[in-house]
Motif scaffolding. Structure first.
Motif, PDB file in Angstrom:
ATOM      1  N   SER A  49       0.818  -1.349  -0.119  1.00 42.54           N
ATOM      2  CA  SER A  49       0.005  -0.025  -0.039  1.00 42.54           C
ATOM      3  C   SER A  49       0.798   1.223   0.173  1.00 42.54           C
ATOM      4  O   SER A  49       1.943   1.240   0.485  1.00 42.54           O
ATOM      5  N   LYS A  51       0.417   5.848   0.092  1.00 44.44           N
ATOM      6  CA  LYS A  51      -0.648   6.613   0.411  1.00 44.44           C
ATOM      7  C   LYS A  51      -0.840   7.930  -0.804  1.00 44.44           C
ATOM      8  O   LYS A  51       0.219   8.265  -1.372  1.00 44.44           O
ATOM      9  N   THR A  52      -1.974   8.349  -0.988  1.00 47.11           N
ATOM     10  CA  THR A  52      -2.135   9.485  -1.930  1.00 47.11           C
ATOM     11  C   THR A  52      -1.915  10.878  -1.337  1.00 47.11           C
ATOM     12  O   THR A  52      -1.757  10.769  -0.140  1.00 47.11           O
ATOM     13  N   ALA A  54      -4.229  12.772  -0.603  1.00 47.41           N
ATOM     14  CA  ALA A  54      -5.129  12.973   0.390  1.00 47.41           C
ATOM     15  C   ALA A  54      -4.799  12.099   1.770  1.00 47.41           C
ATOM     16  O   ALA A  54      -5.755  12.528   2.781  1.00 47.41           O
ATOM     17  N   GLU A  55      -4.189  11.316   1.750  1.00 44.27           N
ATOM     18  CA  GLU A  55      -3.911  10.538   2.986  1.00 44.27           C
ATOM     19  C   GLU A  55      -2.301  10.867   3.718  1.00 44.27           C
ATOM     20  O   GLU A  55      -2.370  10.667   4.906  1.00 44.27           O
ATOM     21  N   THR A  57       0.089  13.381   5.639  1.00 45.00           N
ATOM     22  CA  THR A  57       0.000  14.404   6.730  1.00 45.00           C
ATOM     23  C   THR A  57       0.327  15.844   6.285  1.00 45.00           C
ATOM     24  O   THR A  57       1.488  15.798   5.302  1.00 45.00           O
ATOM     25  N   GLY A  86       2.373  12.944  -1.725  1.00 42.21           N
ATOM     26  CA  GLY A  86       1.519  11.633  -1.919  1.00 42.21           C
ATOM     27  C   GLY A  86       1.944  10.969  -3.120  1.00 42.21           C
ATOM     28  O   GLY A  86       2.755  11.586  -3.981  1.00 42.21           O
ATOM     29  N   ARG A  92      -1.937  -0.675  -4.316  1.00 38.83           N
ATOM     30  CA  ARG A  92      -2.815  -0.512  -3.261  1.00 38.83           C
ATOM     31  C   ARG A  92      -3.241  -1.946  -3.035  1.00 38.83           C
ATOM     32  O   ARG A  92      -2.945  -3.106  -3.822  1.00 38.83           O
TER      33      ARG A  92
END
Length: 261
Positions: A49, A51-52, A54-55, A57, A86, A92
């Protein structure tokens, strides 16, 4: 009909073994490809996985104002081209489960077994006699069969925990039931050893290795041997006497001829 080498429980050669009718030497490469591919896919967990934008911090406000700084306009410092931003189109979590028809699995498994039989790397043993976890005993058996240093798949007729525990320390040895072996496990190995009760073939008569046996001498055989030796001695002495007599006769004839002349 394919043949395999048959060994006793002590790993001694016993002759040849006729394999069942399904061992006809046919190898279906396409079925093997799909079976190995499905096996490899099914071993994957699929938990990778990323992170995009949007994910990750941060990046909640604009890094600098839109105009007047001489730099390119930016809306967030968590975009893909920023450090710590991201990931675009990253992996994913997903399922790699690949299903095969039951007939294709059987065909691939039998093709793998036929491939080892065609190579002469398929062996049959009468029974596994390891009742306690003894790695040394298993290594000795494989050494007698000439399989030390090779990747070996040992197939049993039923569950044998002692065999499994004995092979657990050996990286190149794998023990499992004959009916549970897949095409991937068979192709992984360099040699396959199957228990006779699991395969259902039959031994070929007259193929057992001949062992030289020394006949035990009996009083009768000794007398016969002595008689033959005496006969040979008498015959040789008779030939020598005959040749000496012929020589003496020839000399006398020669002397008479010279005297008459």
């Amino acid at each position: 009909m394919r043949e395999a080498h048959l060994y006793t429980a002590a790993a001694e050669p016993k002759g040849d073994y006729a394999l069942p009718a399904e061992y006809d030497g046919t190898v279906h490469e396409t079925a093997l490809y799909h079976a190995v591919r499905a096996y490899s896919n099914n071993q994957r967990q699929g938990t990778h996985s990323t992170k995009t934008r949007a994910e990750v911090t941060g990046g909640s406000r604009k890094p600098w104002r839109q105009k007047g700084t001489g730099r390119a306009r930016q809306g967030t410092n968590r975009a893909a081209h920023w450090t710590g931003g991201g990931i675009v189109f990253g992996p994913r979590p997903r399922r790699y489960q690949t299903d095969l028809p039951r007939k294709v699995k059987r065909l691939a498994r039998q093709s793998a077994l036929n491939a080892r039989a065609n190579e002469g790397a398929f062996f049959v043993i009468e029974a596994w006699t390891i009742d306690q976890p003894k790695t040394k005993q298993l290594v000795e058996l494989l050494g007698k069969m000439g399989l030390d240093g090779r990747k070996v798949l040992l197939l049993t007729s039923n569950d044998r925990p002692a065999m499994y525990l004995s092979s657990r320390n050996l990286t190149g040895v794998h023990v499992m039931r004959y009916r549970d072996a897949s095409a991937y496990e068979v192709l992984w190995s360099d040699a396959v050893v199957v228990e006779e009760a699991a395969i259902g073939g039959h031994e070929i008569e007259g193929t057992a290795p001949k062992v030289a046996t020394r006949r035990k001498a009996t009083p009768t055989s000794r007398k016969k041997a002595a008689g033959r030796a005496m006969g040979k001695k008498r015959a040789s002495s008779k030939k020598a006497t005959t040749s000496t007599t012929k020589k003496k006769t020839a000399k006398k004839t020669k002397r008479k001829g010279s005297a008459n002349a």
